[in-house]
Design a protein around this motif. Structure first.
Motif, PDB file in Angstrom:
ATOM      1  N   PRO A  94       3.379   4.549  -7.123  1.00 56.73           N
ATOM      2  CA  PRO A  94       2.046   5.172  -7.122  1.00 56.73           C
ATOM      3  C   PRO A  94       0.904   4.155  -7.089  1.00 56.73           C
ATOM      4  O   PRO A  94      -0.154   4.423  -6.514  1.00 56.73           O
ATOM      5  N   ASP A  97       0.431   2.868  -3.601  1.00 54.76           N
ATOM      6  CA  ASP A  97      -0.257   3.855  -2.764  1.00 54.76           C
ATOM      7  C   ASP A  97      -1.773   3.710  -2.848  1.00 54.76           C
ATOM      8  O   ASP A  97      -2.501   4.177  -1.968  1.00 54.76           O
ATOM      9  N   GLN A  98      -2.274   3.044  -3.909  1.00 52.95           N
ATOM     10  CA  GLN A  98      -3.716   2.883  -4.091  1.00 52.95           C
ATOM     11  C   GLN A  98      -4.286   1.683  -3.339  1.00 52.95           C
ATOM     12  O   GLN A  98      -5.505   1.522  -3.274  1.00 52.95           O
TER      13      GLN A  98
END
Length: 438
Positions: A94, A97-98
């Motif tokens: 996650p 993904d940033q």
């Protein structure tokens, strides 16, 4: 790179000749992954495997450690741009993904929570208080008195809050300059632009005060340089150049003596004139030895110095300053940071006076990083150069209408052209605050 971490429970043996694990055993094995991660995305629990520079260049206790809190991550954000981390795959994915979102941030305008008209009164009060602080520090240094530089924190905190609400308000304040107060105003402008630039790059809010402190105090050593050198109305001799360059080490000694300051503040003061090509001063550091915050401050410092009037020369237009920064990217300045800074300030920075293709005269309200030639502007004069009720239009959003081409900027104008003054407009907004202005 992939690794397997076994759970604390005993692993079950394989039940097949192929050596595979049963489903319940596989669930007890977590996958570790290593990835190069921008420092602004670091989270507690990640193991730091390596840095983008030698460990000895960063004030950390261990070579390889697990982040336990944000204080450790903050140190890495100050000195590094990226690190190699190791973490469990389901926690790391996650965050990865940033990365694209972080990059995209420098193509979008700075967020605003208040309109320019709403923020201008607070911005002026904050500007005046911060300038008074710098002037007080100047007097104390000249008188040889002890400094309490931690008292800069509250004033910088006010600057941060104003920039977060609407950076253009402080940008407008920074456009009003005085030759006679260059050193104090320069430090203040650099602080403001550093805070805004750090926010534009995506640094967490916790870092904005620190980078603001770096900007505010970066040139403190100049107060120890003889006035006849500092304000000489002409070219400096080689000996005078040598004296002037001492301001970095003089400032470093002043700040290092205050143990309450974050070490990165004195680091920036010492190294904001180092260069990517190793030809800077005072230590001719190699690129990898220059901290991230020093790289950031060096760009803002140069931009303001180029565009400001001095006792011995007039400041250059923003367009010239941008060309100088761009031409020297990768040699004097960090290349990616220069490109991001240019996107933030635009060709026509907030507070600039411009004439539109319609003949109207306007003040630039805010820039758009993706449309550098089409900022948001406030119309002050009509095509006949007659005053009108101020109205804001977004040149990046306007379209052709009824066969007419959408307006664009025809040319920049000097402040005061056709009787339009930024200072006067600021005073109008302060005297009659319009809470509905855009």
């Amino acid at each position: 790179m992939w690794f397997r971490r076994k759970s604390s429970k005993p692993a079950l043996k394989s039940t097949s000749s192929a050596g595979t694990f049963p489903d319940n055993a596989r669930s007890r094995v977590s996958i570790l992954r290593r990835a190069r991660l921008p420092v602004d995305l670091l989270k507690p629990g990640m193991r730091i495997v390596s840095l983008d520079r030698p460990w000895t260049q960063v004030p950390v206790l261990f070579q390889g450690f697990t982040l336990t809190d944000d204080d450790e991550a903050q140190i890495l954000r100050q000195y590094c741009e990226w690190v190699l981390v190791e973490d469990e795959e389901d926690r790391l994915n996650p965050v990865l993904d940033q990365v694209s979102l972080l990059k995209r941030r420098t193509t979008e305008p700075l967020p605003e929570t208040r309109t320019l008209a709403q923020e201008i009164p607070r911005a002026q009060e904050t500007w005046n208080r911060t300038q008074a602080f710098v002037e007080e520090v100047t007097r104390k240094i000249e008188a040889g008195k002890d400094l309490n530089l931690q008292s800069a924190r509250p004033v910088i905190r006010e600057c941060v809050e104003s920039v977060k609400a609407n950076a253009s308000a402080m940008f407008w304040m920074s456009r009003i300059k005085s030759r006679d107060a260059y050193t104090a105003e320069h430090c203040l402008r650099v602080a403001i632009f550093c805070v805004a630039f750090a926010r534009f790059l995506g640094l967490p809010d916790d870092d904005l005060e620190t980078v603001g402190m770096c900007g505010l105090l970066h040139d403190l050593g100049k107060l120890k340089v003889p006035d006849e050198v500092l304000n000489k109305p002409g070219a400096l001799t080689p000996d005078e150049h040598s004296i002037m360059r001492q301001h970095t080490t003089l400032g470093y000694e002043l700040l290092r003596a205050d143990s309450s300051l974050d070490p990165i503040v004195s680091d920036v003061t010492c190294h904001h004139h180092e260069r990517m090509d190793g030809q800077g001063y005072p230590q001719q550091l190699a690129e990898w030895q220059i901290s991230r915050f020093a790289r950031l401050v060096s760009i803002v410092d140069a931009f303001d110095a180029i565009t400001s009037d001095r006792c011995y020369r007039d400041g250059l237009p923003t367009s010239d300053a941008i060309r100088i920064l761009y031409r020297n990217r990768g040699q004097q300045f960090d290349a990616s940071m220069v490109e991001a800074f240019i996107r933030m300030v635009g060709v026509y920075p907030p507070g600039s006076l411009v004439e539109l293709s319609t003949g109207e005269v306007a003040i630039v309200v805010a820039t758009h990083p993706g449309r550098k030639l089409r900022p948001r502007v406030e119309i002050m004069l009509d095509a006949g150069k007659k005053p009108v009720e101020p109205r804001v239009i977004d040149l990046a959003a306007t379209t052709a209408f009824q066969g007419r081409t959408s307006p664009e900027i025809a040319r920049p104008l000097p402040d005061g052209a056709f009787g339009v003054s930024l200072h006067d407009r600021i005073q109008q907004l302060i005297a009659v605050p319009d809470q509905n202005a855009s």
